[in-house]
Design an enzyme around this catalytic site. Structure first.
Site, mmCIF file in Angstrom:
data_model
loop_
_atom_site.group_PDB
_atom_site.id
_atom_site.type_symbol
_atom_site.label_atom_id
_atom_site.label_comp_id
_atom_site.label_asym_id
_atom_site.label_seq_id
_atom_site.Cartn_x
_atom_site.Cartn_y
_atom_site.Cartn_z
ATOM 1 N N SER A 1 44.406 22.024 39.120
ATOM 2 C CA SER A 1 44.687 20.641 39.625
ATOM 3 C C SER A 1 43.853 20.010 40.502
ATOM 4 C CB SER A 1 46.221 20.637 40.173
ATOM 5 O OG SER A 1 46.279 21.642 40.812
ATOM 6 N N THR B 1 46.675 32.746 40.050
ATOM 7 C CA THR B 1 47.479 33.379 39.109
ATOM 8 C C THR B 1 47.698 34.905 39.674
ATOM 9 O OG1 THR B 1 46.401 32.304 37.230
ATOM 10 C CG2 THR B 1 47.643 34.338 36.760
ATOM 11 N N GLY C 1 43.254 25.299 43.463
ATOM 12 C CA GLY C 1 42.012 25.983 43.827
ATOM 13 C C GLY C 1 41.232 26.066 42.535
ATOM 14 N N LEU C 2 39.901 26.287 42.914
ATOM 15 C CA LEU C 2 39.075 26.763 41.598
ATOM 16 C C LEU C 2 39.248 27.741 40.692
ATOM 17 C CD1 LEU C 2 35.721 26.530 43.636
ATOM 18 C CD2 LEU C 2 36.366 24.814 42.182
ATOM 19 N N SER C 3 38.935 27.798 39.539
ATOM 20 C CA SER C 3 39.277 28.900 38.720
ATOM 21 C C SER C 3 38.639 30.078 39.297
ATOM 22 C CB SER C 3 38.443 28.459 37.227
ATOM 23 O OG SER C 3 38.502 29.940 36.506
ATOM 24 N N GLY C 4 39.366 31.223 39.241
ATOM 25 C CA GLY C 4 38.856 32.541 39.883
ATOM 26 C C GLY C 4 39.162 32.632 41.339
ATOM 27 N N ALA C 5 39.798 31.635 42.161
ATOM 28 C CA ALA C 5 40.261 31.580 43.378
ATOM 29 C C ALA C 5 41.237 32.407 43.753
ATOM 30 C CB ALA C 5 40.471 30.117 43.917
HETATM 31 P P1 ADP Z 1 42.717 31.855 39.194
HETATM 32 O O1 ADP Z 1 44.153 32.068 38.665
HETATM 33 O O2 ADP Z 1 42.696 30.997 40.507
HETATM 34 O O3 ADP Z 1 41.621 31.471 38.078
HETATM 35 P P2 ADP Z 1 42.846 34.906 39.124
HETATM 36 O O4 ADP Z 1 43.945 35.120 39.749
HETATM 37 O O5 ADP Z 1 42.727 34.745 37.570
HETATM 38 O O6 ADP Z 1 42.042 33.418 39.689
HETATM 39 O O7 ADP Z 1 41.210 35.616 39.551
HETATM 40 C C1 ADP Z 1 41.197 35.805 41.047
HETATM 41 C C2 ADP Z 1 40.287 37.174 41.077
HETATM 42 O O8 ADP Z 1 40.163 37.313 42.417
HETATM 43 C C3 ADP Z 1 40.977 38.279 40.717
HETATM 44 O O9 ADP Z 1 40.257 39.346 39.925
HETATM 45 C C4 ADP Z 1 41.560 38.888 41.959
HETATM 46 O O10 ADP Z 1 41.898 40.259 41.928
HETATM 47 C C5 ADP Z 1 40.334 38.611 43.054
HETATM 48 N N1 ADP Z 1 40.875 38.488 44.361
HETATM 49 C C6 ADP Z 1 40.173 39.096 45.190
HETATM 50 N N2 ADP Z 1 40.905 38.722 46.421
HETATM 51 C C7 ADP Z 1 42.133 38.088 46.090
HETATM 52 C C8 ADP Z 1 42.954 37.380 47.021
HETATM 53 N N3 ADP Z 1 43.243 37.391 48.164
HETATM 54 N N4 ADP Z 1 44.168 36.530 46.289
HETATM 55 C C9 ADP Z 1 43.948 36.539 44.940
HETATM 56 N N5 ADP Z 1 43.064 37.049 44.156
HETATM 57 C C10 ADP Z 1 41.931 37.802 44.753
#
Ligand code: ADP
Length: 223
Positions: free
Chosen positions: A123, A56, A49-53
């Site tokens: 990815s 992690t 998924g997108l960065s911030g999705a």
């Molecule tokens: P990624 O690893 O995809 O870049 P992160 O996990 O670092 O994303 O960040 C996702 C952000 O979105 C976090 O601040 C998290 O608390 C927030 N968030 C809100 N809702 C959700 C959800 N249902 N699942 C995961 N993260 C969420």
């Protein structure tokens, strides 16, 4: 051209006269002594998924839950892989492909060892994710592609690491969603919509999915 070639499988393969060795320990044997519950559970969950999705956050939550319950699990995180094994790779399409190939090979080993291996990688390209699946299927290991879905707008408003701002300001090139495409999974095994769910809800949905697939025994208190 970099230090490796990767246009197709033949070009990746520079090792000659190599014979894969069979071990004495089967997965079944390993499953009998590994973790609190009997049985081989080694598999790979590929979170894309997108960065911030939320990849992690969900991956680390799930890993924490599994370890606390005595189930061997290990997270392979994109940023962490890029700070070690893959530190010589950039974000070009070619290097992204190699990043995923190496990471999928590592995931395969962890899964083979009996761990529920949770991979969080943007990815963005379908072909690379398909290769990750194929590498597992070839050796009889379960692989699930899990699409962590949130719109670009929402991810950008979260901007957890400040990377979207840098990409908009032109400081980062090839940033997924801005300078480079994200190819949405066509047929993922599971979609977690993190715009509609909280982190806890997404994690629980994933745990239920693993129970349904008989990867996990039912550990949660039933409502
Ligand atoms: P990624 O690893 O995809 O870049 P992160 O996990 O670092 O994303 O960040 C996702 C952000 O979105 C976090 O601040 C998290 O608390 C927030 N968030 C809100 N809702 C959700 C959800 N249902 N699942 C995961 N993260 C969420």
């Amino acid at each position: 051209m970099g230090i490796y070639l990767q246009d197709d499988d033949n070009q990746i393969n520079r090792s000659n006269n190599v014979t894969v060795q069979s071990k004495h320990v089967s997965r079944e044997m390993r499953g009998k002594i590994f973790g609190k519950f009997n049985g081989f559970r080694g598999c790979t969950l590929w979170l894309t998924g997108l960065s911030g999705a939320g990849k992690t956050s969900i991956a680390f939550n799930l890993e924490n839950y599994l370890i606390k319950n005595g189930i061997p699990a290990y997270c392979l995180d994109g940023d962490n892989m890029r700070s070690g094994l893959n530190k010589n790779l950039n974000f070009s399409k070619e290097d992204r492909k190699e990043n995923i190939r190496r990471s999928a090979e590592v995931a395969k080993l962890f899964a083979d060892s009996g761990h529920i291996t949770i991979c969080s990688f943007v990815s963005p390209f379908s072909d690379d994710r398909f290769l990750a699946r194929k590498l597992h299927q070839e050796v009889g290991l379960t692989f699930f592609e899990i699409f962590i879905n949130a719109s670009l707008d929402v991810c950008e408003s979260r901007d957890v690491k400040g990377l979207y701002k840098k990409a908009r300001d032109g400081i980062i090139n090839s940033f997924t969603g801005i300078g480079q495409d994200y190819q949405v999974p066509i047929n993922p095994d599971l979609v977690l919509d993190t715009e509609k769910q909280t982190l806890e809800q997404s994690t629980t949905t994933l745990i239920k999915f693993l129970e349904d697939k008989k990867i996990l025994p039912t550990l949660r208190k039933q409502n």
